[in-house]
Design an enzyme around this catalytic site. Structure first.
Site, PDB file in Angstrom:
ATOM      1  N   GLU A  73       9.237   0.958  10.751  1.00  0.00           N
ATOM      2  CA  GLU A  73      10.616   2.042  10.594  1.00  0.00           C
ATOM      3  C   GLU A  73       9.728   3.213  10.742  1.00  0.00           C
ATOM      4  OE1 GLU A  73      13.607   1.554  10.027  1.00  0.00           O
ATOM      5  OE2 GLU A  73      13.435  -0.672   9.509  1.00  0.00           O
ATOM      6  N   GLU A 111       8.800  15.495  16.050  1.00  0.00           N
ATOM      7  CA  GLU A 111       9.206  15.264  14.752  1.00  0.00           C
ATOM      8  C   GLU A 111       8.435  16.530  13.952  1.00  0.00           C
ATOM      9  OE1 GLU A 111       8.067  11.914  12.429  1.00  0.00           O
ATOM     10  OE2 GLU A 111      10.173  11.980  11.809  1.00  0.00           O
ATOM     11  N   CYS A 147      13.252  10.882   7.384  1.00  0.00           N
ATOM     12  CA  CYS A 147      12.869  10.301   8.672  1.00  0.00           C
ATOM     13  C   CYS A 147      14.086  10.564   9.517  1.00  0.00           C
ATOM     14  CB  CYS A 147      12.516   8.610   8.835  1.00  0.00           C
ATOM     15  SG  CYS A 147      13.756   7.924   7.669  1.00  0.00           S
ATOM     16  N   LYS A 165       0.760  -1.238   0.116  1.00  0.00           N
ATOM     17  CA  LYS A 165       0.024  -0.132   0.100  1.00  0.00           C
ATOM     18  C   LYS A 165       0.885   1.355  -0.045  1.00  0.00           C
ATOM     19  CE  LYS A 165      -2.260   3.025   2.863  1.00  0.00           C
ATOM     20  NZ  LYS A 165      -2.037   4.183   2.330  1.00  0.00           N
ATOM     21  N   GLY A 180       2.402   3.808  13.407  1.00  0.00           N
ATOM     22  CA  GLY A 180       2.921   2.563  13.675  1.00  0.00           C
ATOM     23  C   GLY A 180       2.403   1.839  14.972  1.00  0.00           C
ATOM     24  N   GLY A 236       6.155   4.598   8.561  1.00  0.00           N
ATOM     25  CA  GLY A 236       5.513   5.904   8.453  1.00  0.00           C
ATOM     26  C   GLY A 236       5.697   6.425   9.869  1.00  0.00           C
TER      27      GLY A 236
HETATM   28  P1  NAD Z   1       1.998   8.256   8.142  1.00  0.00           P
HETATM   29  O1  NAD Z   1       2.102   7.383   9.451  1.00  0.00           O
HETATM   30  O2  NAD Z   1       0.957   9.197   8.016  1.00  0.00           O
HETATM   31  O3  NAD Z   1       1.509   7.300   6.854  1.00  0.00           O
HETATM   32  C1  NAD Z   1       2.367   6.131   6.683  1.00  0.00           C
HETATM   33  C2  NAD Z   1       1.511   5.058   5.671  1.00  0.00           C
HETATM   34  O4  NAD Z   1       0.530   4.502   6.657  1.00  0.00           O
HETATM   35  C3  NAD Z   1       0.616   5.720   4.703  1.00  0.00           C
HETATM   36  O5  NAD Z   1       0.611   4.806   3.554  1.00  0.00           O
HETATM   37  C4  NAD Z   1      -0.837   5.715   5.177  1.00  0.00           C
HETATM   38  O6  NAD Z   1      -1.817   5.624   4.421  1.00  0.00           O
HETATM   39  C5  NAD Z   1      -0.774   4.669   6.304  1.00  0.00           C
HETATM   40  N1  NAD Z   1      -1.735   4.718   7.371  1.00  0.00           N
HETATM   41  C6  NAD Z   1      -2.252   5.682   7.868  1.00  0.00           C
HETATM   42  N2  NAD Z   1      -3.143   5.041   8.926  1.00  0.00           N
HETATM   43  C7  NAD Z   1      -3.076   3.814   8.927  1.00  0.00           C
HETATM   44  C8  NAD Z   1      -3.825   2.768   9.790  1.00  0.00           C
HETATM   45  N3  NAD Z   1      -4.763   3.084  10.679  1.00  0.00           N
HETATM   46  N4  NAD Z   1      -3.554   1.485   9.329  1.00  0.00           N
HETATM   47  C9  NAD Z   1      -2.769   1.235   8.453  1.00  0.00           C
HETATM   48  N5  NAD Z   1      -2.078   2.330   7.726  1.00  0.00           N
HETATM   49  C10 NAD Z   1      -2.124   3.570   7.774  1.00  0.00           C
HETATM   50  O7  NAD Z   1       3.291   8.684   7.861  1.00  0.00           O
HETATM   51  P2  NAD Z   1       3.561   9.833   6.533  1.00  0.00           P
HETATM   52  O8  NAD Z   1       3.029  10.893   6.716  1.00  0.00           O
HETATM   53  O9  NAD Z   1       3.060   9.148   5.212  1.00  0.00           O
HETATM   54  O10 NAD Z   1       5.304   9.619   6.369  1.00  0.00           O
HETATM   55  C11 NAD Z   1       6.026  10.312   7.353  1.00  0.00           C
HETATM   56  C12 NAD Z   1       6.375   9.761   8.837  1.00  0.00           C
HETATM   57  O11 NAD Z   1       7.022   8.500   8.227  1.00  0.00           O
HETATM   58  C13 NAD Z   1       7.241  10.218   9.387  1.00  0.00           C
HETATM   59  O12 NAD Z   1       7.168  10.148  10.811  1.00  0.00           O
HETATM   60  C14 NAD Z   1       8.710   9.690   8.956  1.00  0.00           C
HETATM   61  O13 NAD Z   1       9.703   9.776  10.023  1.00  0.00           O
HETATM   62  C15 NAD Z   1       8.403   8.139   8.653  1.00  0.00           C
HETATM   63  N6  NAD Z   1       9.441   7.514   7.733  1.00  0.00           N
HETATM   64  C16 NAD Z   1      10.292   6.609   8.363  1.00  0.00           C
HETATM   65  C17 NAD Z   1      11.179   5.919   7.833  1.00  0.00           C
HETATM   66  C18 NAD Z   1      12.146   5.088   8.540  1.00  0.00           C
HETATM   67  O14 NAD Z   1      12.818   4.354   7.842  1.00  0.00           O
HETATM   68  N7  NAD Z   1      12.320   5.132   9.689  1.00  0.00           N
HETATM   69  C19 NAD Z   1      11.407   6.262   6.580  1.00  0.00           C
HETATM   70  C20 NAD Z   1      10.479   7.298   5.959  1.00  0.00           C
HETATM   71  C21 NAD Z   1       9.467   7.901   6.586  1.00  0.00           C
END
Ligand code: NAD
Length: 500
Positions: free
Chosen positions: A259, A394, A293, A184, A242, A237
């Site tokens: 992650e 963050e 991230c 997804k 998470g 995310g």
């Molecule tokens: P997010 O948590 O809003 O979304 C991430 C993904 O999860 C999206 O595809 C979203 O549609 C999905 N999602 C949202 N709600 C959900 C649920 N209830 N159940 C299952 N899936 C769901 O994050 P974002 O705004 O897309 O990305 C930014 C975040 O990602 C930042 O916190 C960043 O630090 C983190 N990130 C971490 C890494 C790493 O390797 N540690 C890499 C890139 C980004």
């Protein structure tokens, strides 16, 4: 004068569909994507219903339980992964432009990302053919081997900041190990994942091995995390999502890797060249407009060089060329979405209210070329206190805080004063101090006199609330395998435990 490429070559006005069981299908609804560089509609994509997500999961289940992919030899899968890498390389220009149009990041960044995505498939193509497992010296006449096997159906949920690269980090090791996948992408940036699905289709990947479902978290992500026929969930995310995903995964105790976010420190000692440290600081925070991230979002600088560091960093930050990602001269693009823009501007207001000193930025650039795009100028806060929200939370934008320390112990304490533990760096010419400090950083990815170097061969992931497990390297492959011991009795005799 640098070449300007504002007119995209890639065609986005076309159908963008779901990929389920080897077929492209319309969704239950549609979403209009917005170009972050100008705030105008970009294209429309299909979005899945919960029923379609369940169909995709069942297709992956069938492909795992009965299909050819898990039953191929490692060499056959390796050859296929190399073909995927070749296909990505062959379409690199198109994919980079698509990524820039969809997510806003400058072309010079997306060009790297696409090359890295191809390399990730190539790396796991190589790794899967290398020796693995163990042979254990148990008492004769038994022999024991320990083997790694695929976990099964893997749900993979990725964010918007590195769309194709994050998909590659998940798909490549999963496929190498023989799993099947339901991926997804973020609802904001699905275009390159759909193009990848088209490339996989052209390569004749067996049906159901990779399924791509589009849509928001609650409708599409959550059913994947909750499904009792998904064996593993790999999520990248934010921390809050998470935690929700990990909770949903309890339904069948599926394997979980996470992650998550960061608030990573960059510690600068006065013996290091100040101009080079400032140069790294800019790269640490403003690369991808801070939407990384592992971004170095907390500078921790020794008191004797603090004022100079802030002054020099502000002077350089002001010179960063902010603009549309398709313009060749652009050094920093817009944020990905209106909601991200709002979030970052809100944090800037929070910082000001908390009493942090706004040294530069804090606003949006003005001018015709910015249209209604989601731009924020490179921003620096100095004179901050450790408990301020802008220091602890963050922000995920081009906003950095600069903290001051007087002793090495204080620097380490400030660096570790965070619920996150993704990355961290120390800058010093004293090798003994460098080693001493870096060993004490509570983070999974660390650098000495460097920032952001990311190697596919090395484990990626965080301590504390930055996540569970590791991606990339050998660790990334292991995270997509179960471990099985096989005990073979070479001379079976009656056990004799119970009287005959
Ligand atoms: P997010 O948590 O809003 O979304 C991430 C993904 O999860 C999206 O595809 C979203 O549609 C999905 N999602 C949202 N709600 C959900 C649920 N209830 N159940 C299952 N899936 C769901 O994050 P974002 O705004 O897309 O990305 C930014 C975040 O990602 C930042 O916190 C960043 O630090 C983190 N990130 C971490 C890494 C790493 O390797 N540690 C890499 C890139 C980004």
């Amino acid at each position: 004068m640098a070449q300007t490429l504002t007119a995209p070559k890639v065609k986005v006005d076309r159908k963008w569909q779901l990929f389920i069981d080897g077929k492209f299908v319309d969704g239950a609804s549609e979403r209009t994507l917005v170009n972050p560089a100008n705030g105008k509609p970009l294209t429309t994509v299909a979005e899945a219903s919960k029923t379609q997500v369940e169909e995709a999961i069942r297709a992956a289940r069938k492909a795992f339980d009965h299909g050819p992919w898990p039953r191929m030899t490692a060499l056959e899968r390796s050859q296929f992964l190399n073909k995927i890498a070749d296909a990505i390389d062959a379409h690199a220009e198109e994919l980079a432009e698509l990524e820039t149009l969809n997510g806003g990041k400058p072309l010079r960044e997306t060009t790297y990302d696409i090359a890295d995505a191809a390399y990730c498939f190539r790396y796991y193509a190589g790794l899967i053919t290398k020796p693995s497992g163990q042979s254990i010296d148990v008492p004769a006449p038994s022999v024991t081997t320990v083997v790694r096997e695929p976990i099964g159906v893997c749900g993979q949920i990725v964010p918007w900041n590195y769309p194709l690269l994050m998909a590659a980090w998940k798909l490549a090791p999963a496929l190498a190990a023989g799993n099947t996948c339901v991926l997804k992408p973020s609802e904001f940036t699905p275009l390159t994942a759909i193009r990848l699905a088209e490339l996989l289709h052209d390569l004749k990947l067996p049906e159901g091995v990779v399924n791509i479902v589009l849509g928001d978290g609650p409708t599409v992500g959550q059913p994947i995390a909750e499904s009792t026929i998904v064996d593993k969930i790999a999520f990248t995310g934010s921390v809050n999502t998470g935690k929700r995903v990990a909770t949903s995964a309890l339904t069948n105790l599926k394997k979980v890797t996470l992650e998550l976010g960061g608030k990573s420190p960059m510690v600068v000692f006065p013996d290091f060249d100040l101009d080079i440290a400032v140069d790294y600081a800019l790269f640490a925070i403003y690369c991808n407009a801070g939407q990384v991230c592992s971004a170095g979002s907390r500078m921790i600088v020794e008191q004797s060089i603090y004022d100079q560091f802030v002054k020099k960093m502000a002077a350089r930050a002001k010179k960063i060329r902010v603009g549309p990602g398709l313009e060749a001269e652009t050094e920093m693009g817009p944020l990905v979405s209106e909601s991200q823009l709002k979030r970052v501007l809100e944090y800037i207001e929070i910082g000001k209210k908390e009493g942090a000193k706004l040294v530069t930025g804090g606003d949006q650039p003005k001018g015709e070329k910015y249209g209604s795009g989601y731009y924020v100028n490179p921003t620096i806060f100095s004179d901050v206190k450790p408990d301020m929200r802008v220091v602890q939370e963050e922000i995920f934008g081009p906003v950095v805080v600069v903290q001051k320390f007087s002793t090495e112990e204080e620097a380490i304490e400030l660096a570790n004063n965070s619920v996150f533990g993704l990355a961290g760096a120390v800058f010093t010419n004293d090798i003994t101090r460098a080693h001493r400090v870096v060993k004490q950083l509570r983070a999974g990815i660390t650098w000495v006199n460097a920032y952001h170097n990311t190697y596919t061969e090395c484990p990626w992931g965080g301590y504390k609330q930055s996540g569970w497990g590791r991606e990339l390297g050998t660790f990334g492959l292991e995270a997509y395998t179960e471990v099985k011991q096989i005990n073979i009795n070479l001379d079976p005799q009656a056990v004799g435990w119970f009287e005959a």
